[in-house]
Design a protein around this motif. Structure first.
Motif, PDB file in Angstrom:
ATOM      1  N   LEU A 161     -50.903   6.711  20.638  1.00 43.64           N
ATOM      2  CA  LEU A 161     -51.891   7.868  22.043  1.00 43.64           C
ATOM      3  C   LEU A 161     -52.285   6.811  23.067  1.00 43.64           C
ATOM      4  N   SER A 162     -53.147   5.689  21.960  1.00 38.95           N
ATOM      5  CA  SER A 162     -54.182   4.745  23.127  1.00 38.95           C
ATOM      6  C   SER A 162     -53.117   3.679  24.348  1.00 38.95           C
ATOM      7  N   SER A 163     -51.436   3.517  23.170  1.00 37.38           N
ATOM      8  CA  SER A 163     -50.839   2.663  24.848  1.00 37.38           C
ATOM      9  C   SER A 163     -50.923   2.992  26.336  1.00 37.38           C
ATOM     10  N   ALA A 164     -50.670   2.203  26.687  1.00 37.90           N
ATOM     11  CA  ALA A 164     -50.752   2.211  27.975  1.00 37.90           C
ATOM     12  C   ALA A 164     -48.746   3.441  28.705  1.00 37.90           C
ATOM     13  N   SER A 165     -48.496   3.461  28.093  1.00 44.07           N
ATOM     14  CA  SER A 165     -47.141   4.186  28.874  1.00 44.07           C
ATOM     15  C   SER A 165     -46.640   4.989  27.826  1.00 44.07           C
ATOM     16  N   ALA A 166     -45.873   5.657  27.797  1.00 40.49           N
ATOM     17  CA  ALA A 166     -44.631   5.724  27.287  1.00 40.49           C
ATOM     18  C   ALA A 166     -43.206   4.879  27.348  1.00 40.49           C
ATOM     19  N   LYS A 167     -42.965   4.030  27.513  1.00 40.53           N
ATOM     20  CA  LYS A 167     -42.259   2.952  27.675  1.00 40.53           C
ATOM     21  C   LYS A 167     -42.655   2.082  27.376  1.00 40.53           C
ATOM     22  N   THR A 168     -44.025   1.654  26.514  1.00 42.98           N
ATOM     23  CA  THR A 168     -44.803   0.516  26.333  1.00 42.98           C
ATOM     24  C   THR A 168     -44.295   1.248  24.674  1.00 42.98           C
ATOM     25  N   VAL A 169     -44.563   2.364  24.627  1.00 41.76           N
ATOM     26  CA  VAL A 169     -44.040   3.249  22.976  1.00 41.76           C
ATOM     27  C   VAL A 169     -42.322   3.039  22.804  1.00 41.76           C
ATOM     28  N   ARG A 170     -42.071   2.948  23.754  1.00 39.15           N
ATOM     29  CA  ARG A 170     -39.972   2.608  23.546  1.00 39.15           C
ATOM     30  C   ARG A 170     -39.756   1.230  23.536  1.00 39.15           C
ATOM     31  N   LYS A 171     -40.670   0.703  23.959  1.00 35.80           N
ATOM     32  CA  LYS A 171     -40.342  -0.789  24.164  1.00 35.80           C
ATOM     33  C   LYS A 171     -40.631  -1.186  22.442  1.00 35.80           C
ATOM     34  N   ASN A 172     -41.747  -1.038  22.185  1.00 35.69           N
ATOM     35  CA  ASN A 172     -42.750  -1.117  20.794  1.00 35.69           C
ATOM     36  C   ASN A 172     -41.153  -0.804  19.394  1.00 35.69           C
ATOM     37  N   ALA A 173     -41.053   0.099  19.994  1.00 36.85           N
ATOM     38  CA  ALA A 173     -39.837   1.166  18.374  1.00 36.85           C
ATOM     39  C   ALA A 173     -38.201   0.155  18.721  1.00 36.85           C
ATOM     40  N   ILE A 174     -38.329  -0.030  19.728  1.00 42.70           N
ATOM     41  CA  ILE A 174     -36.922  -1.154  20.163  1.00 42.70           C
ATOM     42  C   ILE A 174     -37.243  -2.362  18.933  1.00 42.70           C
ATOM     43  N   PHE A 175     -38.815  -2.596  18.160  1.00 38.56           N
ATOM     44  CA  PHE A 175     -38.438  -3.588  17.764  1.00 38.56           C
ATOM     45  C   PHE A 175     -39.000  -3.604  16.325  1.00 38.56           C
ATOM     46  N   LEU A 176     -39.382  -2.306  16.160  1.00 41.30           N
ATOM     47  CA  LEU A 176     -39.161  -1.976  15.015  1.00 41.30           C
ATOM     48  C   LEU A 176     -38.369  -2.012  13.652  1.00 41.30           C
ATOM     49  N   PRO A 177     -37.162  -2.504  14.196  1.00 39.36           N
ATOM     50  CA  PRO A 177     -36.662  -2.528  12.884  1.00 39.36           C
ATOM     51  C   PRO A 177     -36.404  -4.182  12.404  1.00 39.36           C
ATOM     52  N   ALA A 178     -37.476  -5.211  13.394  1.00 35.66           N
ATOM     53  CA  ALA A 178     -37.169  -6.498  13.396  1.00 35.66           C
ATOM     54  C   ALA A 178     -38.711  -6.805  12.161  1.00 35.66           C
ATOM     55  N   TYR A 179     -38.904  -5.752  12.001  1.00 33.79           N
ATOM     56  CA  TYR A 179     -40.816  -5.316  10.951  1.00 33.79           C
ATOM     57  C   TYR A 179     -39.782  -4.941   9.688  1.00 33.79           C
ATOM     58  N   THR A 180     -39.275  -3.757   9.599  1.00 37.96           N
ATOM     59  CA  THR A 180     -38.142  -4.342   8.354  1.00 37.96           C
ATOM     60  C   THR A 180     -37.732  -5.528   7.816  1.00 37.96           C
ATOM     61  N   LEU A 181     -37.289  -6.258   8.977  1.00 43.77           N
ATOM     62  CA  LEU A 181     -36.313  -6.840   8.073  1.00 43.77           C
ATOM     63  C   LEU A 181     -37.446  -8.494   7.361  1.00 43.77           C
ATOM     64  N   LEU A 182     -38.304  -8.623   8.019  1.00 38.56           N
ATOM     65  CA  LEU A 182     -39.723  -9.036   8.091  1.00 38.56           C
ATOM     66  C   LEU A 182     -39.856  -9.072   6.952  1.00 38.56           C
ATOM     67  N   LEU A 183     -40.203  -7.839   5.985  1.00 41.73           N
ATOM     68  CA  LEU A 183     -39.962  -7.002   4.844  1.00 41.73           C
ATOM     69  C   LEU A 183     -39.418  -7.168   3.467  1.00 41.73           C
TER      70      LEU A 183
END
Length: 352
Positions: A126-148
């Motif tokens: 909710l504190s993100s700049a825009s919906a586009k920012t949320v979508r960009k971050n969501a793209i990289f979420l699998p990378a964090y799963t790999l990191l774990l």
């Protein structure tokens, strides 16, 4: 509070690994976290998160590349881990046993569903700049799963390196201290500490905002100004962190872990109210509340019956399927929510 307590424990372990003894590591971790959030609020974790990501990726990539090379390769690492688990016996091993498949899969699914229900996640969204920012971050979420997954390999490497520590929390610092030069150990310690600092800060801020917006303002001070609300949230944030500190001081760390697991079961029960209502109007307030209540009671009861463990074995004939308790409770929650919503009368809003 248990979530923040675990982050404080992580920071405490890192500071202790740098040679600070006694209770001082915990005090330092608490003071750093308190000042970090009180002075800068949400800006602090937002600004430092990018640096944290870069640092932790450098540490993990260096670890999974260099440590196996020093230990004779991944073949030796896995062989050593396999021999260790076979000697230990039980349900342990370097790969899952067939009886553990459903437990692991349901835990993964339940954790994924619960992830965006937590206050710190919603605060960040909710504190993100825009919906586009949320979508960009969501793209990289699998990378964090790999990191774990890569981080989990450090446990196997510690076995191969014959690292012996009193507490499992000390394994990674001890492994790095054994195989890396002092400067990189310090860099890794900083990365780990910052990685604990960021989520703990956002969680305490999210909890404080929930309290001030939903309890303090409507029940205590309806006319509170935004400035006063912000200052109140800062104080509540300190109280939350102090409560987490009390968890560590007066209770075993295992309690914080157990309550964190139980918290995952509880937070998952708001999933229908948060997500389903975005797509359907068939669920009403009564149904959602009763479903939530039944889900909480079911999940808590099953967890207590298993000694606060997250998995419950369902028996279907001769077959046994261990499943994540949070997911079982969620299914019950959903069924009850829809059933009560269908059976309860709808409130008709009359407009003049």
């Amino acid at each position: 509070m248990p979530y923040i307590a675990l982050q404080l424990v992580g920071m405490q372990v890192v500071i202790k690994g740098l040679g600070v003894s006694g209770e001082m590591p915990l005090i330092v971790a608490f003071v750093v976290l308190a000042l970090y959030t009180y002075s800068s609020g949400l800006r602090a974790p937002a600004m430092i998160a990018f640096v944290k990501d870069i640092m932790i990726y450098i540490v993990v990539i260096a670890a999974v590349w260099l440590i196996p090379a020093k230990l004779g390769g991944y073949g030796h690492v896995f062989d050593a881990a396999d021999a260790h688990f076979k000697a230990k016996g039980g349900a342990t091993g370097i790969i899952l046993k067939p009886s553990q498949f459903t437990a692991f899969a349901s835990l993964a699914l339940g954790s994924a569903l619960a992830a965006f229900m937590y206050p710190h996640t919603m605060t960040a969204v909710l504190s993100s700049a825009s919906a586009k920012t949320v979508r960009k971050n969501a793209i990289f979420l699998p990378a964090y799963t790999l990191l774990l997954g890569l981080i989990a390999l450090l446990g196997y490497m510690a076995i191969a390196a014959d690292v012996n520590v009193k507490s499992a929390s000390d394994v990674v610092p001890a492994l790095f201290g054994t195989l890396f030069p002092a400067w990189f150990v310090g860099f890794a310690a900083a990365a780990i500490a910052i990685s604990a600092l960021v989520p703990a800060a956002i969680m305490s801020i999210g909890a404080a905002n929930l309290f001030t917006r939903n309890l303090w303002r409507p029940l205590v001070s309806p006319t509170i100004t935004p400035e006063k609300e912000a200052s109140t949230a800062k104080l509540v944030s300190l109280v939350v962190k102090f409560g987490a500190l009390l968890f560590i001081v007066f209770l075993p760390t295992q309690y914080a872990i157990d309550l964190q697991l139980l918290g995952g079961v509880w937070i998952l029960q708001i999933f229908p109210a948060i997500v389903f209502t975005l797509y359907t109007r068939r669920l009403n307030t009564q149904g959602l509340f009763v479903g939530w209540l039944i889900g909480i009671v079911t999940g808590t009861g099953l967890a207590i019956s298993q000694g606060l463990k997250p998995v419950y074995a369902l028996h279907f004939g001769d077959s046994v399927y261990p499943l994540y308790i949070g997911l079982i409770a969620l299914v019950v929650n959903i069924v009850v929510s829809f059933a009560v919503s269908v059976l309860s009368p709808r409130r008709v809003v009359v407009t003049a």
